[in-house]
Design a protein around this motif. Structure first.
Motif, mmCIF file in Angstrom:
data_model
loop_
_atom_site.group_PDB
_atom_site.id
_atom_site.type_symbol
_atom_site.label_atom_id
_atom_site.label_comp_id
_atom_site.label_asym_id
_atom_site.label_seq_id
_atom_site.Cartn_x
_atom_site.Cartn_y
_atom_site.Cartn_z
ATOM 1 N N THR A 24 52.326 62.737 46.765
ATOM 2 C CA THR A 24 51.445 63.132 45.660
ATOM 3 C C THR A 24 50.307 62.137 45.489
ATOM 4 O O THR A 24 49.134 62.513 45.316
ATOM 5 N N ILE A 27 47.838 62.577 48.331
ATOM 6 C CA ILE A 27 47.040 63.803 48.196
ATOM 7 C C ILE A 27 45.986 63.652 47.102
ATOM 8 O O ILE A 27 44.841 64.092 47.247
ATOM 9 N N ASP A 30 43.239 61.685 48.393
ATOM 10 C CA ASP A 30 42.479 62.469 49.363
ATOM 11 C C ASP A 30 41.574 63.479 48.671
ATOM 12 O O ASP A 30 40.401 63.644 49.042
ATOM 13 N N LEU A 31 42.127 64.161 47.642
ATOM 14 C CA LEU A 31 41.353 65.187 46.964
ATOM 15 C C LEU A 31 40.133 64.605 46.250
ATOM 16 O O LEU A 31 39.072 65.245 46.180
ATOM 17 N N ARG A 42 46.388 65.411 57.879
ATOM 18 C CA ARG A 42 46.227 65.977 56.538
ATOM 19 C C ARG A 42 47.058 67.241 56.371
ATOM 20 O O ARG A 42 47.759 67.429 55.361
ATOM 21 N N TYR A 46 50.187 67.843 53.572
ATOM 22 C CA TYR A 46 50.207 68.892 52.567
ATOM 23 C C TYR A 46 51.412 69.813 52.749
ATOM 24 O O TYR A 46 52.059 70.230 51.771
ATOM 25 N N PHE A 49 54.555 68.025 51.599
ATOM 26 C CA PHE A 49 54.564 67.968 50.137
ATOM 27 C C PHE A 49 55.071 69.282 49.551
ATOM 28 O O PHE A 49 55.932 69.288 48.656
#
Length: 215
Positions: A24, A27, A30-31, A42, A46, A49
């Protein structure tokens, strides 16, 4: 579910939870372009996750995932069942004493697995070496006697037959009768409430004596 299986399951589930937390964080970074994930991993991050989240949801819905309180309760139930079984076994041993044998009647063989137990505490080596006839009388009466321990000056002034449960009073009196028949005329029957022992477990303490002479 046994304790070992319960612990192993929770270790696995909470390990997945820790992994989900780490993913989490990765991510989110990254976002928001704070720390971009390499393009080649990547997609896998995801996917992992999402699979992890699904697994935790299923674990929660099916009851596999336990809160710390639920784990404590489950372990407590297992321990309580084990304690209850031990108490039943101890009660069976206590009830197996042969009253007629302790009263002086002709004894009959007792089940060695269910007989009451008397632990012997001697003040000196001489007392221990001379305990044979008394031990034989107790065993003949259906009482287990694992051996004799030398306790030295911790021995009481007079011989004592100690018991630790109110329900063993009659049993203690009967065993004291065997002691009196074997030379311990002034044996004291005494309950000890500060020490916890299984029902049917007693102690016989020889009176304090002068220490054995040095060789």
């Amino acid at each position: 579910m046994g304790i070992e299986r319960l612990v192993l399951t929770q270790v696995i589930v909470y390990s997945v939870a820790v992994l989900i937390v780490a993913l989490t964080l990765a991510i989110v970074l990254d976002l928001f372009s704070l720390r971009r994930l390499p393009a080649e991993i990547r997609r896998y991050v995801y996917r992992t996750f999402l699979v992890g989240i699904l697994g935790l949801v299923l674990a929660f819905v099916t009851g596999v995932l336990k809160t710390p309180g639920e784990i404590e309760n489950a372990v407590g139930q297992v321990v309580a069942r084990s304690t209850e079984n031990n108490i039943r076994l101890s009660n069976a041993r206590s009830s197996a004493i042969l009253p007629e044998a302790l009263a002086g009647a002709a004894p009959r063989p007792a089940d060695p697995q269910s007989a009451p137990v008397v632990y012997m505490q001697a003040s000196t080596l001489a007392q221990k070496n001379g305990a044979g006839p008394f031990l034989a009388a107790l065993r003949q009466a259906g009482v287990k006697t694992p051996g004799v321990e030398i306790v030295g000056v911790r021995a009481p002034p007079k011989a004592e037959l100690r018991y630790f449960n109110e329900g063993d009073k009659d049993l203690a009196d009967r065993i004291a009768g065997v002691a009196r028949a074997n030379g311990f005329d002034d044996v004291v029957v005494k309950i000890i409430t500060s020490y916890k022992a299984p029902p049917g477990q007693l102690e016989f303490w020889y009176p304090r004596a002068v220490a054995d002479p040095a060789p």
